[in-house]
Motif scaffolding. Structure first.
Motif, PDB file in Angstrom:
ATOM      1  N   GLN A  40      63.012 -21.393  -0.459  1.00  0.00           N
ATOM      2  CA  GLN A  40      62.845 -20.010   0.601  1.00  0.00           C
ATOM      3  C   GLN A  40      62.146 -20.459   1.802  1.00  0.00           C
ATOM      4  O   GLN A  40      62.339 -19.786   2.878  1.00  0.00           O
ATOM      5  CB  GLN A  40      61.880 -19.412  -0.375  1.00  0.00           C
ATOM      6  N   LEU A  41      61.208 -21.430   1.852  1.00  0.00           N
ATOM      7  CA  LEU A  41      60.621 -21.610   3.071  1.00  0.00           C
ATOM      8  C   LEU A  41      61.257 -22.681   4.027  1.00  0.00           C
ATOM      9  O   LEU A  41      60.888 -22.779   5.135  1.00  0.00           O
ATOM     10  CB  LEU A  41      59.131 -22.007   2.721  1.00  0.00           C
ATOM     11  N   ALA A  42      62.127 -23.628   3.442  1.00  0.00           N
ATOM     12  CA  ALA A  42      62.616 -24.454   4.427  1.00  0.00           C
ATOM     13  C   ALA A  42      64.003 -24.720   4.524  1.00  0.00           C
ATOM     14  O   ALA A  42      64.796 -25.720   5.096  1.00  0.00           O
ATOM     15  CB  ALA A  42      61.942 -25.851   3.948  1.00  0.00           C
ATOM     16  N   ASP A  43      64.871 -23.585   3.529  1.00  0.00           N
ATOM     17  CA  ASP A  43      66.344 -23.665   3.551  1.00  0.00           C
ATOM     18  C   ASP A  43      66.776 -25.154   3.095  1.00  0.00           C
ATOM     19  O   ASP A  43      67.762 -25.387   3.762  1.00  0.00           O
ATOM     20  CB  ASP A  43      66.890 -23.295   5.049  1.00  0.00           C
ATOM     21  N   LEU A  44      66.256 -25.621   2.222  1.00  0.00           N
ATOM     22  CA  LEU A  44      66.613 -26.888   1.588  1.00  0.00           C
ATOM     23  C   LEU A  44      66.606 -26.908   0.179  1.00  0.00           C
ATOM     24  O   LEU A  44      65.563 -26.498  -0.444  1.00  0.00           O
ATOM     25  CB  LEU A  44      65.470 -27.915   2.114  1.00  0.00           C
ATOM     26  N   ASP A  45      67.487 -27.514  -0.176  1.00  0.00           N
ATOM     27  CA  ASP A  45      67.984 -27.503  -1.890  1.00  0.00           C
ATOM     28  C   ASP A  45      67.559 -29.042  -2.335  1.00  0.00           C
ATOM     29  O   ASP A  45      68.136 -29.846  -1.918  1.00  0.00           O
ATOM     30  CB  ASP A  45      69.497 -27.500  -1.942  1.00  0.00           C
ATOM     31  N   ILE A  46      66.264 -28.873  -2.977  1.00  0.00           N
ATOM     32  CA  ILE A  46      65.913 -30.458  -3.262  1.00  0.00           C
ATOM     33  C   ILE A  46      66.774 -31.076  -4.474  1.00  0.00           C
ATOM     34  O   ILE A  46      66.577 -32.074  -4.674  1.00  0.00           O
ATOM     35  CB  ILE A  46      64.369 -30.150  -4.013  1.00  0.00           C
ATOM     36  N   THR A  47      67.674 -30.393  -4.898  1.00  0.00           N
ATOM     37  CA  THR A  47      68.625 -31.041  -6.022  1.00  0.00           C
ATOM     38  C   THR A  47      69.571 -31.774  -5.306  1.00  0.00           C
ATOM     39  O   THR A  47      70.490 -32.427  -5.924  1.00  0.00           O
ATOM     40  CB  THR A  47      69.329 -30.062  -6.864  1.00  0.00           C
ATOM     41  N   THR A  48      69.897 -31.510  -4.004  1.00  0.00           N
ATOM     42  CA  THR A  48      70.732 -32.320  -3.274  1.00  0.00           C
ATOM     43  C   THR A  48      70.315 -33.013  -1.990  1.00  0.00           C
ATOM     44  O   THR A  48      70.930 -33.908  -1.453  1.00  0.00           O
ATOM     45  CB  THR A  48      71.897 -31.276  -2.637  1.00  0.00           C
ATOM     46  N   THR A  49      69.099 -32.784  -1.456  1.00  0.00           N
ATOM     47  CA  THR A  49      68.592 -33.196  -0.337  1.00  0.00           C
ATOM     48  C   THR A  49      67.117 -33.573  -0.328  1.00  0.00           C
ATOM     49  O   THR A  49      66.607 -32.860  -0.924  1.00  0.00           O
ATOM     50  CB  THR A  49      68.561 -32.026   0.890  1.00  0.00           C
ATOM     51  N   PRO A  50      66.662 -34.902   0.304  1.00  0.00           N
ATOM     52  CA  PRO A  50      65.343 -35.157   0.225  1.00  0.00           C
ATOM     53  C   PRO A  50      64.682 -34.381   0.966  1.00  0.00           C
ATOM     54  O   PRO A  50      65.203 -33.807   1.939  1.00  0.00           O
ATOM     55  CB  PRO A  50      65.528 -36.544   0.668  1.00  0.00           C
ATOM     56  N   MET A  51      63.114 -34.155   0.406  1.00  0.00           N
ATOM     57  CA  MET A  51      62.237 -33.300   0.957  1.00  0.00           C
ATOM     58  C   MET A  51      61.598 -34.339   2.276  1.00  0.00           C
ATOM     59  O   MET A  51      61.531 -35.428   1.876  1.00  0.00           O
ATOM     60  CB  MET A  51      61.016 -33.034   0.187  1.00  0.00           C
ATOM     61  N   GLU A  52      60.840 -33.665   3.365  1.00  0.00           N
ATOM     62  CA  GLU A  52      60.063 -34.320   4.285  1.00  0.00           C
ATOM     63  C   GLU A  52      58.850 -34.218   3.716  1.00  0.00           C
ATOM     64  O   GLU A  52      58.300 -32.941   3.747  1.00  0.00           O
ATOM     65  CB  GLU A  52      60.302 -33.973   5.597  1.00  0.00           C
ATOM     66  N   VAL A  53      57.902 -34.893   3.553  1.00  0.00           N
ATOM     67  CA  VAL A  53      56.563 -34.815   3.223  1.00  0.00           C
ATOM     68  C   VAL A  53      55.598 -35.638   3.967  1.00  0.00           C
ATOM     69  O   VAL A  53      55.965 -36.815   4.416  1.00  0.00           O
ATOM     70  CB  VAL A  53      56.317 -35.028   1.745  1.00  0.00           C
ATOM     71  N   GLY A  54      54.239 -35.207   3.826  1.00  0.00           N
ATOM     72  CA  GLY A  54      53.337 -36.130   4.609  1.00  0.00           C
ATOM     73  C   GLY A  54      51.904 -35.461   4.087  1.00  0.00           C
ATOM     74  O   GLY A  54      51.776 -34.593   3.336  1.00  0.00           O
ATOM     75  N   PRO A  55      50.770 -36.643   4.226  1.00  0.00           N
ATOM     76  CA  PRO A  55      49.607 -36.107   3.823  1.00  0.00           C
ATOM     77  C   PRO A  55      48.793 -34.774   4.265  1.00  0.00           C
ATOM     78  O   PRO A  55      49.272 -34.362   5.278  1.00  0.00           O
ATOM     79  CB  PRO A  55      48.656 -37.259   4.170  1.00  0.00           C
ATOM     80  N   THR A  56      48.335 -34.153   3.246  1.00  0.00           N
ATOM     81  CA  THR A  56      47.615 -32.903   3.575  1.00  0.00           C
ATOM     82  C   THR A  56      46.135 -32.834   2.804  1.00  0.00           C
ATOM     83  O   THR A  56      46.161 -33.357   1.538  1.00  0.00           O
ATOM     84  CB  THR A  56      48.521 -31.827   2.923  1.00  0.00           C
ATOM     85  N   THR A  57      45.344 -32.410   3.622  1.00  0.00           N
ATOM     86  CA  THR A  57      43.930 -32.174   3.006  1.00  0.00           C
ATOM     87  C   THR A  57      44.006 -31.374   1.633  1.00  0.00           C
ATOM     88  O   THR A  57      44.247 -30.311   1.719  1.00  0.00           O
ATOM     89  CB  THR A  57      43.072 -31.766   4.167  1.00  0.00           C
ATOM     90  N   HIS A  58      43.512 -31.805   0.659  1.00  0.00           N
ATOM     91  CA  HIS A  58      43.766 -31.433  -0.789  1.00  0.00           C
ATOM     92  C   HIS A  58      42.351 -31.018  -1.465  1.00  0.00           C
ATOM     93  O   HIS A  58      42.366 -29.846  -1.956  1.00  0.00           O
ATOM     94  CB  HIS A  58      44.619 -32.217  -1.497  1.00  0.00           C
ATOM     95  N   TYR A  59      41.518 -31.973  -1.406  1.00  0.00           N
ATOM     96  CA  TYR A  59      40.416 -31.762  -2.470  1.00  0.00           C
ATOM     97  C   TYR A  59      39.324 -32.789  -2.049  1.00  0.00           C
ATOM     98  O   TYR A  59      39.465 -33.777  -1.376  1.00  0.00           O
ATOM     99  CB  TYR A  59      40.956 -32.366  -3.787  1.00  0.00           C
ATOM    100  N   ILE A  60      37.996 -32.249  -2.404  1.00  0.00           N
ATOM    101  CA  ILE A  60      36.997 -33.043  -1.935  1.00  0.00           C
ATOM    102  C   ILE A  60      36.354 -33.824  -3.278  1.00  0.00           C
ATOM    103  O   ILE A  60      35.886 -32.861  -4.079  1.00  0.00           O
ATOM    104  CB  ILE A  60      35.721 -32.296  -0.943  1.00  0.00           C
TER     105      ILE A  60
END
Lengths: 247, 603
Positions: free
Chosen positions: B362-382
């Protein structure tokens, strides 16, 4: 970069009007991004609810070009930007301010539904065993993020304002999750008939269409509950047998 | 004085995520009256975003698991600066807390024999995370909410606390405003529990919602309580990077737990290139072994993608810096490849990772069952937060307790995925229990109205300025600055700049002017939240400067190695007598012999 015009409802319980805002649209933007951008740059007091921005919390429900949606999951490239995009609050609930409605009624309704009552643990370790196939349906219902869009489009609530009498699709799904829970021993059918007025639903499936979690509200939750209610209270053969049993 | 509506409760819980709800339920069960204040609507707290699961050594999937293994995994992941007592209690009590949720109606995924299913996650030796697909946090919060509403807890929705009220040293209540009309509220309480979550909004790229503004950290600090470990921030290795508007949104570690692999632009599984010494024995030698591990082979060791989050995040950053990143500055996370191994892989992925499938579609027009995702670090927790006693969750101020992300200790320098949801339950329960006990043993305190009048004036002054700064612009500038200068990789010089920057931003905050009136006005809310964000940003920066080494969530480019001496201390932050922020180090108490032995035995 493209520009888009938004007509956003500004007002409170006493009245209001659409106001126009132009804002820049960048790649991949969702409606919530645009609304927050307008808030940050042009209208600091524009009230809207949001939290997760990923379709998981159900806070940013609104009506976008008349369609009930989560603002965070509505991408700009799915909307025509050559004409103004309208953003309004949900209509089935009283307005607080701008895009924020008073949804407290939903919280009151939930309290009236009898809570989960598990059977006595019967596995040797003092817990229970459940098979995945037996909980698939309940897990579908438990995906609900309580965005209340189903309540918003339900004509019994939206058009006929039967909030006092009818609990709405959200709480029929909630009741279904409890009734179909393999461990639950409570019976809520009488309440669903008398207090929840499940009979008011005439299966137009508007709720199913707007559910952002794609829960099959009508077919999987409401219709089976209606059947159970009918079996319990209106089935002539059961009625006859019950009569017989009493004697 | 002005008349503000006043409410009285034996125990006041501030924050209604997992920890706050669990605390409220426990306190209520002890027979005291409980008020629960939440910044948003009930059930919307950041806990809903937790995806992968909650860690508890129930041994449903691998019978070699037990609390001792979980304890040693947690300490190893935290690089041994954890509060060992909390790590011990957490490992021992988490299984009971999970079973309790089931008794309250939670519906976890099942094993073939009908038990609660557990999945693999980074840093956990055995499959340990009880889960519901990839929406475990929602299940947790909804279960607590639906149970809690029948316990007689009074819930105050869309109310924000702006000060704790004090009677001498003791905390005796809170001062707040309700969002709809901006009216002030006084909450008198015999005991107060802070469960306000994290600080992610101090950074530009974050998985946190607008609520994560460090309110509890800042309220406790302003009231004179101690903060600890503030330098340790978890940058989750896999946030979305594209499109720009969704940058930072979390991609669950569950993707890697189910067999997803990280690759750079050259197609190399770079995580095999750098495996820390203390994890060598536990990590697979070959991709084949890693795959077998994710599929439940007890003789296989885990793939390097499931090393701890701090390490994976740094490896991703290294690849991007070396020019081997994806087009939008991340790396590739590939789950689609499992089609080489499994029939019906697409269906399997949708079943195991439904939210991820949905989110990318929905947010990236990308089907994770066929295509790799692009990912990188994000501030998550202290990992850092309010300093608490391990058993009771009491802060350093009488009458004030803390639980969940805003409390500190269990995670040390780095939190293992899945330990947060179980932390919420274990220590939420304990906070509720001991706060109720405190409330039963104490009366309502008294506080002078000057505290309230001063805070009310402070809160409203921005409305009086004709023109001035825009609070959203200040928040953006703070986020950019923290991201650039006190992010994943830190150096002293930049952090000193950040301290100067925070000073400037504090001055700008004093010049904010607001448009509109006080009714549901987000610019006003942001202006008030900014005070908290600035407090936590300063605390993070000060602590990060003092820890002149690299450990867990703290990576110093100017001190890239671990230093044994720093492994023996925590950094403590407290408001000084003159109102300035003060920092000192304190030695970590000696671990009891039996716990030391467990760590040795577990290797």
């Amino acid at each position: 970069m493209a520009k888009a015009t938004f007509k956003i409802w500004r007002g409170n319980s006493e009245g209001g009007e659409f106001k126009s805002y132009d804002t820049e649209i960048s790649e991949g933007m969702v409606v919530l991004d645009a609304v927050l951008q307008i808030q940050g740059e042009q209208a600091g007091d524009l009230a809207c609810r949001w939290n997760c921005k990923a379709g998981k919390c159900g806070s940013c429900s609104a009506e976008i070009n008349g369609n009930p949606k989560l603002m965070c999951m509505t991408r700009m490239n799915t909307l025509p930007v050559d004409e103004p995009i309208t953003v309004e609050p949900m209509k089935a609930f009283p307005l607080k301010k701008d895009l924020v409605t008073d949804v407290s009624w939903n919280y009151e309704v939930k309290k009236r539904i009898k809570k989960f009552k598990p059977r006595t643990p019967d596995a040797p370790d003092g817990t229970w065993r459940m098979q995945q196939t037996d909980i698939d349906r309940v897990q579908e219902f438990r995906k609900c993020i309580e965005c209340f869009l189903c309540q918003d489009v339900c004509h019994v609530l939206r058009d006929h304002h039967k909030h006092e009498e009818f609990i709405g699709p959200r709480f029929l799904v909630y009741a279904a999750a409890l009734e179909m829970h393999p461990l639950d021993t409570e019976n809520r059918l009488k309440d669903l008939k008398d207090d929840g007025n499940i009979g008011y639903c005439n299966i137009t499936k508007c709720c199913t269409k707007v559910c952002p979690e794609n829960i099959t509200i009508t077919d999987n939750a409401i219709i089976p509950l209606k059947e159970r209610v009918v079996d319990e209270f209106y089935d002539p053969i059961t009625k006859f047998l019950k009569l017989f049993r009493k004697k | 004085m002005s008349e503000y509506q006043t409410f009285e409760h034996d125990v006041l819980v501030i924050g209604a995520g997992g920890a706050g709800l669990r605390a409220a339920i426990e306190a209520s069960a002890a027979g005291v009256s409980v008020g629960l204040v939440c910044k948003s609507l009930l059930g919307k707290a950041h806990t809903v975003m937790a995806e992968g699961g909650m860690a508890a050594a129930m041994a449903n999937v691998d019978d070699r698991d037990n609390w001792k293994v979980h304890f040693s995994d947690t300490m190893r992941g935290g690089q041994y600066v954890n509060n060992w007592r909390m790590a011990e209690l957490h490992a021992k009590e988490a299984p009971d807390r999970v079973r309790e949720l089931e008794a309250w109606g939670a519906v976890f995924d099942r094993t073939k024999d009908g038990k609660i299913l557990q999945r693999n996650f980074g840093g956990h030796r055995y499959p340990r995370l009880a889960h519901v697909g990839d929406r475990t946090g929602l299940e947790l919060i909804r279960t607590l909410q639906d149970h809690g509403i029948h316990q007689g807890i009074e819930v105050y929705m869309e109310v924000t606390v702006i000060a704790l009220l004090k009677d001498g040293e003791r905390v005796v209540g809170a001062f707040a405003y309700e969002r709809e009309h901006g009216r002030f509220r006084i909450f008198k309480a015999k005991a107060v529990i802070l469960a306000t979550g994290g600080i992610g909004r101090a950074y530009k790229i974050t998985s946190n919602s607008w609520e994560g503004t460090g309110d509890g950290h800042s309220l406790a600090y302003d009231a004179g309580a101690e903060l600890i470990d503030m330098e340790f921030i978890q940058f989750h290795p896999t946030g979305m990077v594209y499109p720009p508007s969704v940058r930072g949104i979390l991609v669950t570690e569950g993707v890697r737990g189910e067999g997803g692999v990280l690759k750079n632009s050259e197609g190399t599984r770079f995580m095999f290139d750098d495996i820390p010494d203390n994890y060598k024995d536990q990590t697979a030698d070959t991709p084949e072994e890693g795959w077998r591990y994710t599929q439940g082979d007890k003789n296989a060791r885990r793939p390097p993608e499931l090393l701890t989050r701090d390490h994976v995040a740094r490896c991703i950053r290294r690849e991007v810096k070396a020019g081997r990143g994806s087009p939008h500055g991340g790396v590739y996370l590939d789950i689609a490849w499992i089609k080489e191994k499994l029939p019906n892989a697409a269906e399997h992925i949708k079943k195991k990772l439904p939210s991820m499938y949905h989110q990318f579609k929905q947010l990236a027009d990308l089907d994770i069952t066929t295509t790799p995702m692009e990912v990188g670090p994000t501030t998550h927790y202290i990992m850092g937060g309010i300093r608490v006693d391990g058993d009771t969750q009491a802060s350093t101020l009488p009458g004030l307790f803390a639980a969940g992300e805003c409390a500190a200790g269990i995670n040390g320098a780095n939190r293992l995925g899945g330990n947060s949801l179980s932390d919420l339950l274990v220590f939420g329960k304990r906070a509720g229990e001991y706060a109720a006990k405190f409330a039963l043993e104490n009366n309502f305190g008294t506080f002078d109205n000057a505290q309230i009048e001063e805070r009310a004036r402070w809160a409203l002054e921005a409305f009086d300025r004709e023109s001035g700064e825009n609070p959203f612009a200040i928040q953006n500038d703070l986020q950019e600055m923290m991201q650039d200068l006190v992010g994943i990789v830190r150096v002293e010089e930049e952090m000193q700049q950040a301290l100067e920057g925070i000073k400037d931003l504090r001055e700008r905050r004093e010049k904010i002017s607001l448009t509109g009136n006080i009714d549901f006005n987000p610019s006003w809310h942001t202006a008030l939240d900014l005070h908290n964000l600035l407090n936590v940003s300063e605390a993070i920066t000060l602590a990060a400067i003092e820890r002149k080494e690299s450990r867990g969530g703290q990576f110093r480019d100017d001190f890239p190695s671990k230093v044994a001496e720093f492994g023996k201390v925590n950094f403590i932050i407290k408001k000084g007598a003159g109102g300035q922020m003060e920092i000192r180090s304190e030695r970590i108490p000696e671990m009891p012999e039996e716990l030391k032995q467990i760590i040795e035995e577990m290797g």
